[in-house]
Design an enzyme around this catalytic site. Structure first.
Site, mmCIF file in Angstrom:
data_model
loop_
_atom_site.group_PDB
_atom_site.id
_atom_site.type_symbol
_atom_site.label_atom_id
_atom_site.label_comp_id
_atom_site.label_asym_id
_atom_site.label_seq_id
_atom_site.Cartn_x
_atom_site.Cartn_y
_atom_site.Cartn_z
ATOM 1 N N TYR A 1 0.811 -1.219 0.000
ATOM 2 C CA TYR A 1 0.000 0.000 0.000
ATOM 3 C C TYR A 1 0.846 1.272 0.000
ATOM 4 O O TYR A 1 2.046 1.233 0.159
ATOM 5 C CB TYR A 1 -1.041 0.005 1.106
ATOM 6 C CG TYR A 1 -0.659 -0.140 2.544
ATOM 7 C CD1 TYR A 1 0.623 0.020 3.018
ATOM 8 C CD2 TYR A 1 -1.661 -0.436 3.482
ATOM 9 C CE1 TYR A 1 0.913 -0.107 4.354
ATOM 10 C CE2 TYR A 1 -1.373 -0.564 4.825
ATOM 11 C CZ TYR A 1 -0.089 -0.405 5.259
ATOM 12 O OH TYR A 1 0.187 -0.525 6.590
ATOM 13 N N GLU A 2 0.158 2.377 -0.245
ATOM 14 C CA GLU A 2 0.790 3.691 -0.464
ATOM 15 C C GLU A 2 1.737 3.677 -1.668
ATOM 16 O O GLU A 2 2.755 4.360 -1.684
ATOM 17 C CB GLU A 2 1.532 4.166 0.789
ATOM 18 C CG GLU A 2 0.687 4.234 2.032
ATOM 19 C CD GLU A 2 -0.618 4.986 1.851
ATOM 20 O OE1 GLU A 2 -0.689 5.844 0.949
ATOM 21 O OE2 GLU A 2 -1.571 4.701 2.587
ATOM 22 N N GLY A 3 1.371 2.904 -2.673
ATOM 23 C CA GLY A 3 2.212 2.731 -3.849
ATOM 24 C C GLY A 3 3.099 1.526 -3.652
ATOM 25 O O GLY A 3 3.955 1.513 -2.755
#
Length: 593
Positions: free
Chosen positions: A439-441
């Site tokens: 997550y978050e890229g």
């Protein structure tokens, strides 16, 4: 299962001996009182909270998970009480603006606290972590009215925050985003759409949840250029408190591999009232304020899991008796020796220790850069800090979470079969750690961001600011025989970093796939250069005091890093030299099963 203990001695070494944060912080406007006594006092209090309040809820929170009842998410037993105590003790506003009720302490203090909370209970720590990101975005880009309405509540913890980006059909490619924002006569907007994978999307711990939502206006340009950012609260503000319920609802809770104590929600916005932040169509720019903070926070999750997995594995390795040491019995009075005497177990433990302590040094320096960027009076000093942060945010996120997941797996391996069953808690660390690489890229996206936007886009200017720091350190220790074992390989790697960057840049001018093919290996190469720099600096500090156990251990760990972990860079350089062809030669239709 071993009890977590905050590594305060190592934190103090990093902050006070390695970085001398007191000198830097007290020279920044507003931080004149940020001396060692204050820093140590805050960290000691945070350690007690993590050890005594959060850790006991970690396993029970994982087993109980969150549940959805009548549209309301119920968190695991004890989570709400812990959150209320966290707020009452003032932790939610530690480094926030005093104009809105914060304590105004340096961000440098926030990072080790984030590590401790994550080590103790990663799922719980995500709730205040995301709220802080929402605070940062509104503080940076909101109107005065929005700041006065939302920031005091986010700071005192009565309200919490989320960020809502991902949709069922688009994750990384936000240009495909479909959530709509219809202007209303009163200046508000009606927000309609569905967001998925929303961490802390709803819960019972705060009075309100403030969603920051990306959406498109009717006349917006296509792709990411046409995305705006909106505040969409669960309950509409009313006279300093909460008013009527907004048209925001939880569609479902995700059933997931780990972080089960955190509510990962499908969020439905059915004509919900929203308020535009800043200018229209600049939502991605504004959201990056929150995303960059979140990416650093995720890097700290990698570090936090790394540390707690190491502590548990170390305790087990000291107690578990299996076989005899190869040279002679280490515990002749016992039927077998503790497994910590075996070389392969020590390899695993030292890998975990080296990545944890290297990550702690790196992340603490990044925190200090954030304070310099925010407060330094010299514009050039602020710009240098901002450039280094921009370059290294993807490294912090990806390198530290990759290392954290490896450490969790190594910790499980130390336990053997006992690590694979639930009662020891090691398998939870593996499950919890895995999301941080996604997550978050995803870490692959971080690698593309690094090589494309942060290095090649400015012809390596930001990279050279960092490699210059490494070069100056090596130059300062040139001719120091005691440091040669660190300086020689570090200088060689620093030089190779510049050379391989130039080669990738030249190759990608002919074929853009070259940068994409190199990205992941390139990020890991830079990660090792960063950690190698910090381990050399820590070795330099430890050499004169190596007769003391703490510094002797630090020096031995530095030598392990250079002997057993840094050589990975030779493999990375070889892979980078092979270019894109081995990846792209196979035609799509030839991928068969």
């Amino acid at each position: 299962m071993a009890n977590y203990r905050a590594p305060l001695r190592d934190m103090q070494f990093v902050l006070h001996e390695l970085l001398d944060v007191e000198t830097t912080l007290t020279g920044l406007p507003g931080y004149q009182d940020a001396n060692r006594e204050l820093i140590d006092s805050v960290l000691e209090s945070a350690a007690r909270f993590a050890e005594e309040v959060l850790q006991p809820l970690n396993r029970s929170g994982d087993e109980e998970g969150c549940r959805l009842e009548n549209g309301q998410v119920i968190t695991p037993q004890g989570f709400k009480d812990a959150y209320q105590r966290f707020c009452a003790d003032g932790w939610t506003g530690l480094d926030c603006d005093p104009d809105y009720g914060g304590q105004g302490l340096p961000k440098t203090l926030g990072f080790p606290i984030s590590e401790m909370n994550t080590s103790a209970n990663m799922a719980w720590a995500m709730y205040p972590g995301l709220s802080h990101g929402a605070y940062a975005a509104i503080h940076a880009h909101g109107s005065d009215e929005q700041k006065n309405t939302y920031l005091p509540h986010l700071i005192n913890g009565n309200w919490s925050g989320t960020m809502c980006l991902t949709e069922p059909h688009c994750g990384t490619d936000l240009g495909l985003l479909k959530t709509r924002a219809e202007p209303q006569a009163d200046g508000s907007y009606q927000i309609s759409g569905t967001k998925i994978f929303i961490s802390s999307g709803d819960h019972d711990m705060s009075d309100n949840v403030v969603h920051l939502v990306l959406a498109r206006l009717p006349d917006a340009p296509k792709d990411v250029k046409g995305i705006s950012l909106f505040i969409v609260p669960k309950f509409l503000p009313n006279g300093g408190g909460v008013g009527e319920r907004n048209a925001v609802s939880v569609g479902s809770l995700e059933h997931k591999m780990g972080i089960k104590g955190n509510a990962t929600c499908v969020m439905n916005f059915d004509g919900a009232t929203g308020f535009l932040i800043g200018e229209a169509n600049r939502g991605m720019q504004y959201m990056f304020t929150m995303m960059n903070a979140a990416r650093l926070g995720v890097g700290m999750q990698g570090l936090g899991i790394n540390e707690v997995a190491f502590q548990a594995a170390l305790a087990y390795a000291r107690d578990r008796l299996q076989m005899r040491a190869m040279n002679m019995p280490a515990a002749p009075d016992k039927p077998a020796d503790p497994i910590i005497v075996h070389p392969d177990v020590r390899r695993m433990l030292l890998t975990m220790k080296a990545y944890a302590e290297g990550g702690r040094a790196f992340s603490s320096w990044l925190a200090l850069l954030l304070d310099v960027e925010d407060r330094a009076e010299d514009p050039a000093q602020r710009q240098d800090a901002a450039d280094l942060m921009a370059l290294l945010i993807p490294v912090a996120k990806a390198f530290m979470t990759d290392n954290g997941f490896e450490a969790a797996n190594l910790g499980l391996q130390v336990f053997g079969g006992h690590g694979y069953i639930r009662e020891w808690g090691m398998e939870q660390f593996v499950r919890d750690a895995r999301i941080a690489q996604i997550y978050e890229g995803t870490n692959g996206i971080q690698a593309l961001d690094l090589i494309g936007r942060k290095v090649l886009l400015d012809q390596g200017q930001k990279l050279r600011k960092f490699t210059k720091l490494v070069h100056k350190f090596c130059e300062a220790h040139e001719g120091d025989a005691a440091m040669a074992e660190f300086i020689t390989p570090l200088a060689q790697l620093n030089k190779a970093m510049g050379e391989v960057t130039l080669k990738i840049g030249m190759a990608s001018m002919q074929n853009r796939d070259e940068a994409g093919a190199a990205a992941t290996d390139y990020l890991r190469l830079l990660g090792h250069l960063v950690f190698g720099w910090f381990w050399a600096r820590m070795a330099a500090l430890s050499l004169p005091k190596s007769h003391e156990p703490f510094y002797g251990a630090k020096l031995a760990t530095a030598r392990f890093y250079y002997a057993k972990l840094l050589p990975e860079t030779q493999m990375l350089l070889a892979r980078l030299a092979s270019g894109a062809k081995p990846l792209m030669a196979l035609e799509d239709e030839h991928f068969q099963f």
